[in-house]
Every structure is written in structure tokens, then in C-alpha cells.
Design a protein around this motif. Structure first.
Motif, mmCIF file in Angstrom:
data_model
loop_
_atom_site.group_PDB
_atom_site.id
_atom_site.type_symbol
_atom_site.label_atom_id
_atom_site.label_comp_id
_atom_site.label_asym_id
_atom_site.label_seq_id
_atom_site.Cartn_x
_atom_site.Cartn_y
_atom_site.Cartn_z
ATOM 1 N N LEU A 63 7.484 -37.365 23.550
ATOM 2 C CA LEU A 63 7.191 -36.594 22.334
ATOM 3 C C LEU A 63 6.664 -37.491 21.212
ATOM 4 C CD1 LEU A 63 10.239 -34.155 22.426
ATOM 5 C CD2 LEU A 63 7.848 -33.648 22.994
ATOM 6 N N LYS A 66 2.962 -37.746 22.210
ATOM 7 C CA LYS A 66 2.314 -36.464 21.948
ATOM 8 C C LYS A 66 3.383 -35.412 21.734
ATOM 9 C CE LYS A 66 -2.178 -37.267 23.226
ATOM 10 N NZ LYS A 66 -3.447 -36.758 22.766
ATOM 11 N N PRO A 67 3.356 -34.623 20.707
ATOM 12 C CA PRO A 67 2.305 -34.537 19.695
ATOM 13 C C PRO A 67 2.387 -35.620 18.635
ATOM 14 C CG PRO A 67 4.026 -32.986 19.171
ATOM 15 C CD PRO A 67 4.420 -33.641 20.473
ATOM 16 N N ASP A 70 4.388 -37.161 13.296
ATOM 17 C CA ASP A 70 3.850 -36.439 12.133
ATOM 18 C C ASP A 70 3.899 -34.930 12.362
ATOM 19 O OD1 ASP A 70 1.996 -36.773 14.158
ATOM 20 O OD2 ASP A 70 0.319 -37.306 12.848
ATOM 21 N N VAL A 71 3.663 -34.528 13.619
ATOM 22 C CA VAL A 71 3.707 -33.094 13.933
ATOM 23 C C VAL A 71 5.139 -32.566 13.828
ATOM 24 C CG1 VAL A 71 3.376 -31.364 15.758
ATOM 25 C CG2 VAL A 71 1.605 -33.080 15.318
ATOM 26 N N PHE A 74 6.013 -32.283 10.238
ATOM 27 C CA PHE A 74 5.295 -31.142 9.662
ATOM 28 C C PHE A 74 6.037 -29.829 9.933
ATOM 29 C CE2 PHE A 74 2.091 -27.765 10.468
ATOM 30 C CZ PHE A 74 1.574 -27.636 9.188
ATOM 31 N N HIS A 75 6.576 -29.710 11.150
ATOM 32 C CA HIS A 75 7.264 -28.465 11.526
ATOM 33 C C HIS A 75 8.747 -28.484 11.160
ATOM 34 C CE1 HIS A 75 4.138 -26.316 13.816
ATOM 35 N NE2 HIS A 75 3.703 -27.513 14.153
ATOM 36 N N PHE A 81 9.181 -26.136 16.068
ATOM 37 C CA PHE A 81 7.921 -26.425 16.760
ATOM 38 C C PHE A 81 7.765 -25.555 18.003
ATOM 39 C CE2 PHE A 81 5.548 -29.441 19.705
ATOM 40 C CZ PHE A 81 4.308 -29.194 19.145
ATOM 41 N N MET A 82 8.815 -25.532 18.842
ATOM 42 C CA MET A 82 8.709 -24.763 20.087
ATOM 43 C C MET A 82 9.411 -23.411 20.008
ATOM 44 S SD MET A 82 11.227 -26.859 22.748
ATOM 45 C CE MET A 82 11.168 -25.585 24.032
ATOM 46 N N PHE B 294 -2.111 -29.376 12.887
ATOM 47 C CA PHE B 294 -1.123 -29.115 11.834
ATOM 48 C C PHE B 294 -1.238 -27.687 11.308
ATOM 49 C CE2 PHE B 294 -1.726 -33.728 11.775
ATOM 50 C CZ PHE B 294 -0.414 -34.155 11.869
ATOM 51 N N TYR B 315 1.598 -25.615 18.113
ATOM 52 C CA TYR B 315 2.392 -25.740 19.339
ATOM 53 C C TYR B 315 1.541 -25.445 20.575
ATOM 54 C CZ TYR B 315 6.050 -24.991 22.821
ATOM 55 O OH TYR B 315 6.825 -25.061 23.951
#
Lengths: 367, 367
Positions: A63, A66-67, A70-71, A74-75, A81-82, B294, B315
Motif C-alpha cells: 500500500l 500503491k496508491p 498521500d492517497v 487524502f482519504h 478509501f475502500m 485524488f 479507489y
């Protein structure tokens, strides 16, 4: 800290427990489906919920690549996120020290690992692992450890053990400075009892919220796995959860519970599903077999999952025969439901002191 | 026979209808998801139900090869086999006359086609096609036709037309001897209006339960597709359903409805989903784009599907980036929901005489 554990009942060495986590309660013993890349392969969160998953795994190293952090920042973490609102446990990247051996370089500071995605090099330290798992926002963080390979010498295993203890201390310190997430320490020591004893002593001397047994089920003989677990589990404190890393076969799971383990995970049930293998209460079943061409029976007549309530072996065999991914989806649903059903039956049998009967039943079909 | 059609309302050439079939009612106009191998790729019947699918397609030739008629007879038809209890339409294999041109041989008796699975040769006659579709047990059977390729000469198109008429007669006769399933005749005639006229006359002179326009949307210019449809549709009887074979783009669909078509099908919405393309009310969207890394927005904020209610573009982009099939599943759910939503909005707009506004809105985003 971020976890409360209740040991509700014991039956022999088997333990019936309950873990309270920020995103929900986990009844133990339990199997935990693996969702390496922030998804359990082929499963929507809704399906995971329907099969009764209580907690799933994420993989810090993957993880991180990827993503990327920062992702997650952000979430606000992996749950958003998921869109999985139940507990998540993240491994620390320590297993990748084992599985991505090519080109890796281990120092006291940490491990230089090559990305399996693009070959780029990444220095993973205990501190970075904690930052990753903090950004992911898992309910249970794993300390960064050194998972040694089978066949390692006693001398090298000592080095791995000492690094694991050093990194455990740094992991704990770093995570406590970042958040109040729960964190588990990992006992290593390869296949040497003196080292397992020493590692257990060192790791349990630190104020972790739970403990894992790592470095087993990595290719060694079954009897060694079990012997090492039976030796190590009693060295762990009774009042904290115990997690065996990497167990997905029904046989191993009932033997682990019999050794006092509360939590286990593996990609096995989902991986074999994608290759056409179903886990049933009467053993394994290869749905690709021609003998199921004219079978109206479900995969497992005693199973209550969506797949078994709606589809015949004949239909699922046809889907595999034609390479239709729906076949893999249906078997993944079934196998994960089976693992959750097995977990539930284990819990009930501990409550009723009938665990040995259940274990005997499972071992009859899974040799 | 096996079908009742009600023409509820017209608005310009657009028709709002209702088809009663053995496995349920189909409100028209409607898009029909394609399930070539007895499954709509990546979709469980439960998901199909949730997105509002009323009727799905099966493919007689593919299902004849695998799993084979013995399996359908064993299960008592496709509905039990795949546990889809709503209507099914099967194409006749006529499209494979077009798509599997290599090594095929056409005679008055039928067509010798090579299996795309193993290269084996199969002689498909109108009679065999009816036996296949009878064993499959579809709610709507298609007559066996000769779908000619773009660029065909007038002379060759006459041959194809005459064979189509001959085979239509034999299809109808054979099916009526086997069952009371509904059967549609197919109008061919390539891109020649005199031949479309002749084919429509010959096919509609037979007692079919509905009529299809075949041989269009096979690679020709968009204007030709539409011109031929606008010419042919009025030649079909008003009191029977009209099906345009192979239309999945929103633009073509609103233009077909505007030409008086009731039913359409295509693999397009599901195929593009697997490649990361989403259909939205603001046009197409490529979820693989870095600009969504994002984005907390759903695919389409006006959409009520499971995917849009639960997951961000960020996602889903991540899932595609990591090659996780769950991304394809989520976009398939969305795209099919979009097609069913488009169908529903078309029906409502015909009822309210606002179809042209809706069509204008769609054409604004799908040029």
C-alpha cells in the motif's frame, strides 16, 4: 491504548475471546481474509460483510508503493478509501523482507527492498513502517520484524532475532508517538526453541497490545510448524490476543486453536478459489473435474453461502471451463464463507467444550 | 404463442411498450445485457437483479459448444442452470456466421462454422438452431439468419437475403413443432434499401412474435446505420416488438428509440467497463486517468448504483492501477446500471412526451 481484549472462556488450550477495536468487535478465534491491495480479491465490501468477515488484512509495503501514503492521508485512512468500516490489521512489511529476498539489503537501520512493481529500491525502517501504518489507519498495527527463511543457521537466526527485538522497540516507540493505534509485537526465532524462548521473552517484555508468532508456515514441515507453535504460544501472556501469521488450511487452523492461538490469516482460501478449489465440510473439491458436469448439487450442501444456495457444481464447473471470472467470484464467496463458518463453529465448540470433536471432524477430511 | 405485446403509448416515433413472457414482464424500450456463456461477465444474477436488468441475452452457438445441449436438458433450461429467473433471449448463431468467417462454408442447408474453442467444424442449420434454443429454453428465440458483412455487393446481399428468408421459414416451422416459445424474425438486406424493403416484406409475412433488424452496426458509418433503421422500422408491424441487434452506445440507443425501436443489446457497456471506461450522464470517463488519483467523487454523482453510492474515483482508479479485478466488477455494475437507468428514463420521457429533451441531453454528451 487502542484495544481491549477479553478472554471469555478456555477449553483445554483453546481460547474463546473478544477484541474491541475502534472499528468494531472481533470475536476470536477468527480467520482474517487478506486484502493486500486494499481489496480482498474479487470481493466487494458488501460481500465480505455478508460472509461474516470481522476484520481484514492490508499490506503496509504494497500500500506504500500503491496508491501511496498521500492517497491514504487524502482519504483519512483505508476504511474510507475502500469503504470497509470494520477493523483492519496491517502487516508491517516484515514479511516482504522474507518474500522479496532478491536484491534486498539488511542493516541495523532497516531493510532495502526492491519494489515488485518497478524494481525501484525502498529503504523500509521500523519508523517508516509505523508512519505507513499510521497513514493507513489500521486498527491493529504490526511491529516491523525480520522474518527469516527456512534453513537459516542458528547463528544467522540470532541476528534476525536481535534485529527483530531492536526493531520491535523502535516500532513501539515510534507508533506511540504517532497515534493510539493498537500494535502487536512479533516473536521470531526461526526453528530453534532456545531462540523462540529468547524472542518471546524479549518481545513480551515490551508493552504491546497483542502478540504474533511469525516466521512459521513458510515452507517447513507441518510437524515443525505445530511443534514451534505449541512451544511458543504458552510463552505469550494470557490476557492479550495471539496471532499466528499465515495460516489458512483448515487442518492447521484447528491445530493452532488447539495450541491457544486466537487469530490467523492467509491468502490460501481466496487463491485456491481462483484456481477452482473449494473448501467444504467433507474436504477439498476440485470444481474443474469432469465428474461435476451433471451435478445439480451445490458445492457443499451443508453450506449457507450465496453460492451454495443458488448454484450447482455443474454451473460453476461450466464457468471455470469457459474461463468466466464469475466462477472465481462464486468460489471465493464460498471459501471465505467456509472460513468464517469454521471460525464460528470453533468459537461455539469452545463455549460448549466440544472443540476436540470439531477438531476431529475437520482432521478427518483435511489430512 | 409465447408472447404478448402491448403498445402503451407513442411519442413521435418512440414507442412505450410492454412484453409479457413466461419468465416475466419486460418494459420497453429496454437495453438487454449480454451473457454469452450463460453469465453476464463478472455479474451474479443478484447483482443483475439489483441493477434492474429485465431480460438478458444468451448465445445459442456458444452454449451449444459449451456446456452443450445435454447439460441444458439435464437442468431443464438456462434459467435453472444459471439461476436467473427472469426472461432470456437467445440469438440464433446467425451472428457467428458473420463473426466467424474464417473457414465457414454457407450452403442452402445451413452454415459450416469452425468452433473458436478448438477449431472443430459444426454444421448449423435453422433446424439445429431451433433445437439448441429449445433446449436452452429461452423466452425469446431468434430465427437463424445470414448476417452479411459490410462491403457486400448487391448481388451477394440478395443471396444472403434469400437464404435469410428461407431459413426464417424453416426456423418458424421447426420451432412451432418443438415448443410454444416466442420467436422473432430477422430482417436483413445489408445497406441496400430495395433489399431491406424486400426482406421486411418477406419476413413480416410470416407469423413471428416480433421482428429484429439485423446486419447493422457491424462496422458501417453511423449515418448509414441510422438511415437504414429509419427506413426499415416503419416497415415492421406496429403491434409487435422491434429489436435492433447490437446497439450499446447511448447515442445510438436514443436515435434507435427515436426511430421506433423497442429492444437493443450489446457487449459494449460491459466490455468497456473491463477496460476502465465508465458511462455517465456527462459522457464517458476513463477511470485510469491520473487526474482521479485524488478524487473523492463517485463515478457519476447523479447515479444511484452500488458503485457510485460507495466508492470514489480515486479507489476505483487504484484498483485498475493494481490490476485488481474488483475495479472491473465495480465499473461493470455501474455501466449496466447506467444502461438500465437510461432505458428507464427513456420510458418515462415517452410517457411524458419529453423524449426529445432527454435525447438532446444524451446527444450533448455522446457525440
Amino acid at each position: 491504548m487502542g484495544l481491549k481484549f477479553e478472554l471469555l472462556k478456555t477449553s483445554g488450550n483453546a481460547r474463546r475471546g473478544r477484541i474491541y477495536l475502534p472499528h468494531g468487535v472481533v470475536e476470536t478465534p477468527t480467520f482474517m481474509p487478506v486484502g493486500t491491495n486494499a481489496n480482498v480479491k474479487l470481493m466487494t465490501p458488501k460481500l465480505l460483510d455478508e460472509i461474516g468477515a470481522q476484520i481484514i488484512l492490508g499490506n503496509a509495503f504494497h500500500l506504500y508503493l500503491k496508491p501511496g501514503l498521500d492517497v491514504f492521508r487524502f482519504h483519512g485512512g483505508i476504511h474510507n478509501f475502500m469503504n470497509w468500516q470494520k477493523p483492519v490489521l496491517t502487516d508491517s512489511g516484515g514479511f516482504q523482507v522474507f518474500s522479496l529476498r532478491e536484491g534486498r539489503k539488511i542493516t541495523e537501520d532497516g531493510v532495502l527492498i526492491r519494489s515488485p512493481l518497478d524494481g525501484s529500491k525502498h529503504m523500509i525502517t521500523p519508523e517508516l513502517s509505523m508512519e505507513i501504518q499510521h497513514a493507513i489507519g489500521s486498527d491493529i498495527v504490526m511491529a516491523f520484524d525480520y522474518c527469516a527463511e527456512p534453513g537459516i543457521s542458528h547463528q544467522d537466526a540470532v541476528v534476525a532475532l536481535e534485529l527483530t527485538s531492536l526493531w520491535a522497540e523502535r516500532s513501539l516507540k515510534k507508533l506511540r508517538s504517532l497515534s493510539d493505534q493498537a500494535i502487536f509485537g512479533i516473536v521470531q526465532g526461526a526453528f530453534f526453541k532456545d531462540l523462540r524462548l529468547r524472542s518471546a521473552k524479549e518481545i513480551t517484555s515490551m508493552n504491546f497490545d497483542g502478540f504474533a508468532i511469525g516466521g512459521l508456515s513458510v515452507g517447513e514441515e507441518y510437524d515443525i510448524t505445530l511443534d514451534m507453535t505449541k512451544f511458543t504460544a504458552p510463552l505469550l501472556p494470557e490476557n492479550k490476543p495471539r496471532y499466528f501469521m499465515g495460516a489458512g488450511s483448515p487442518k492447521l487452523i484447528v491445530d493452532l486453536v488447539d495450541s491457544g492461538i486466537d487469530m490467523f490469516d492467509s491468502v490460501l482460501p481466496t487463491r485456491v478459489a481462483r484456481h477452482g478449489q473449494a473448501l467444504t465440510w467433507k474436504g477439498k473439491l476440485n470444481i474443474r473435474s469432469a465428474k461435476y458436469k451433471f451435478s445439480k448439487e451445490p458445492i457443499d450442501e451443508s453450506c449457507g453461502c450465496y453460492t451454495c444456495k443458488n448454484f450447482s457444481r455443474s454451473y460453476i464447473r461450466h464457468l471455470f471451463d469457459r474461463g468466466e471470472v464469475l466462477g472465481q467470484i462464486l468460489l471465493t464467496i464460498h471459501n471465505l464463507h467456509f472460513m468464517m463458518d469454521l471460525s464460528k463453529k470453533i468459537r461455539e465448540s469452545i463455549e460448549n467444550d466440544t472443540f476436540q470433536e470439531l477438531r476431529g471432524e475437520v482432521l478427518k477430511y483435511y489430512a
